[in-house]
Enzyme design. Structure first.
Site, PDB file in Angstrom:
ATOM      1  N   GLN B  19      19.176  47.884  44.592  1.00  0.00           N
ATOM      2  CA  GLN B  19      18.885  49.140  43.896  1.00  0.00           C
ATOM      3  C   GLN B  19      18.937  48.997  42.378  1.00  0.00           C
ATOM      4  O   GLN B  19      18.503  49.906  41.658  1.00  0.00           O
ATOM      5  CB  GLN B  19      19.864  50.226  44.344  1.00  0.00           C
ATOM      6  CG  GLN B  19      21.305  49.990  43.908  1.00  0.00           C
ATOM      7  CD  GLN B  19      22.291  50.966  44.519  1.00  0.00           C
ATOM      8  OE1 GLN B  19      22.549  50.935  45.722  1.00  0.00           O
ATOM      9  NE2 GLN B  19      22.848  51.831  43.703  1.00  0.00           N
ATOM     10  N   CYS B  25      21.453  54.686  45.829  1.00  0.00           N
ATOM     11  CA  CYS B  25      21.920  54.177  47.119  1.00  0.00           C
ATOM     12  C   CYS B  25      21.497  55.081  48.270  1.00  0.00           C
ATOM     13  O   CYS B  25      21.165  54.611  49.364  1.00  0.00           O
ATOM     14  CB  CYS B  25      23.428  54.045  47.093  1.00  0.00           C
ATOM     15  SG  CYS B  25      24.281  55.567  46.646  1.00  0.00           S
ATOM     16  N   HIS B 168      29.117  56.652  48.082  1.00  0.00           N
ATOM     17  CA  HIS B 168      28.079  55.625  48.202  1.00  0.00           C
ATOM     18  C   HIS B 168      27.363  55.752  49.552  1.00  0.00           C
ATOM     19  O   HIS B 168      28.009  55.944  50.584  1.00  0.00           O
ATOM     20  CB  HIS B 168      28.746  54.247  48.072  1.00  0.00           C
ATOM     21  CG  HIS B 168      27.789  53.111  47.977  1.00  0.00           C
ATOM     22  ND1 HIS B 168      26.652  53.134  47.187  1.00  0.00           N
ATOM     23  CD2 HIS B 168      27.788  51.885  48.569  1.00  0.00           C
ATOM     24  CE1 HIS B 168      26.008  51.990  47.308  1.00  0.00           C
ATOM     25  NE2 HIS B 168      26.674  51.222  48.137  1.00  0.00           N
ATOM     26  N   ASN B 195      24.253  46.939  52.699  1.00  0.00           N
ATOM     27  CA  ASN B 195      24.357  47.553  51.385  1.00  0.00           C
ATOM     28  C   ASN B 195      23.043  47.327  50.633  1.00  0.00           C
ATOM     29  O   ASN B 195      22.138  46.646  51.130  1.00  0.00           O
ATOM     30  CB  ASN B 195      25.548  46.941  50.637  1.00  0.00           C
ATOM     31  CG  ASN B 195      26.034  47.815  49.503  1.00  0.00           C
ATOM     32  OD1 ASN B 195      25.490  48.890  49.250  1.00  0.00           O
ATOM     33  ND2 ASN B 195      27.047  47.359  48.808  1.00  0.00           N
TER      34      ASN B 195
END
Lengths: 118, 232
Positions: B19, B25, B168, B195
């Site tokens: 990102q 996110c 997140h 992630n």
């Protein structure tokens, strides 16, 4: 490592005291300047001037101490230098996190309860 | 439920994305869930556009009109699913590539939709239900407190103390039965989290966190999405 149990056998998750060898984080902290040079090279970091460089080094050192604390409180993971090691926690939150507070609407569709046996 | 499960082994997960220095996110969590759902629906794994969400999705929380999806300033996966439902779908990553900034105009081209949402729902705060929904419906969009992730390199994260304040957005792709948790003198189960900080972070871009106690709030904001098969 020596592990001292303080929980009876049938207690599942009672905390125990664990004694572990000094981690390599101590070496990282002792030789922070050297590791910062490697960090800058590895992650291709560039800083505007020497002042900024010095500030980022101080943040880096602070994050190494933080990683050591994390390692003690989270022993089953490995904590150390990451590409975010030159960012303060608030810079990290500002730049890389972005989840808004959830207030579920009253009519939010709930997932049906699924069978979990067989 | 299987004792171990990983959607990566079933081809439902695209490569790890990055990102960059942008609080987007939430858009990566959203696309990851829809990529998995679209794979289950069509059999094809297609990488979807986060930039479309960053540029075009400004859906607000109906309970809190001031809280809206806002590019690099943050957003919410359920709102992003709502946007995707209203807009008709998401384009492919290659058709609407990620730039890491939110200053551009919305360039959504409805003729290039690659995946569409049929419905989405929130999953109860129950780890068995989360696992069941994961196995049945594909990867799940989840919120987490990322305080421990700044210094994470590998292993199963199981901190003694972790705030449950979610900040997140990530993607839950699987779970394992026996992660290493020496402090409890036994192997403990864990979640496998994708992630969006690139492959150089964590375990090739992935994070493992222990299961069982809503650690870091990982069980408290879980959403599932279903896709419909569309022909561009």
């Amino acid at each position: 490592a020596t592990v001292v149990a303080a929980a009876s056998e049938d207690s599942d998750d009672l905390l125990i005291r664990q004694v572990v060898p000094e981690s390599n984080l101590d070496d990282l902290i002792l030789n922070a300047d050297h590791h910062f040079t490697s960090f800058v090279k590895k992650f291709g970091k560039t800083y505007a001037d020497t002042e900024e460089h010095a500030y980022r080094l101080s943040v880096f050192k602070s994050n190494l101490r933080r990683a050591k604390r994390h390692q003690k409180l989270d022993p089953s993971a490995v904590h150390g230098i990451t590409k975010f090691s030159d960012l303060t926690p608030s810079e990290f939150r500002r730049s890389y996190l972005g989840l808004r507070r959830l207030k579920l609407p009253a009519d939010a569709q709930k997932a049906p309860i699924l069978p979990t046996n067989d | 439920l299987p004792t171990d499960f990983d959607w990566r082994d079933h081809g439902a997960v695209t490569g790890v994305k990055d990102q960059g220095s942008c609080g987007s996110c939430w858009s990566f969590s959203t696309t990851g869930a829809l990529e998995g759902a679209n794979f289950l629906s069509t059999g094809n794994l297609v990488s979807l556009s986060e930039q479309q969400l960053v540029d075009c999705d400004h859906v607000c929380d109906p309970e809190s009109p001031g809280s809206c999806d806002s590019g690099c300033n943050g957003g919410l996966m359920t709102s992003a699913f709502e946007y995707t439902l209203q807009a008709g779908g998401l384009q492919r990553e290659e058709d609407y590539p990620y730039t890491g900034t939110d200053r551009g105009p919305c360039k959504f081209d409805k003729t290039k939709i690659a995946a569409s949402v049929s419905n989405f729902s929130v999953v109860s705060l129950d780890e068995e239900q989360i696992a069941a929904n994961l196995v049945k419906n594909g990867p799940l969009a989840v919120g987490i407190n990322a305080a421990w992730m700044q210094t994470y390199i590998g292993g199963v994260s199981c901190p003694y103390i972790c705030s449950k304040r979610l900040d997140h957005g990530v993607l839950l792709v699987g779970y394992g039965a026996e992660g290493y948790a020496p402090i409890r003198l036994k192997d403990k189960p864990y979640w496998i989290i994708k992630n969006s900080w690139g492959e150089s972070w964590g375990e090739n871009g992935y994070y493992k966190i222990c299961r069982g106690h809503n650690v870091c709030g990982v069980d408290s904001m879980v959403s599932s999405v279903a896709a419909i098969h569309t022909t561009p």
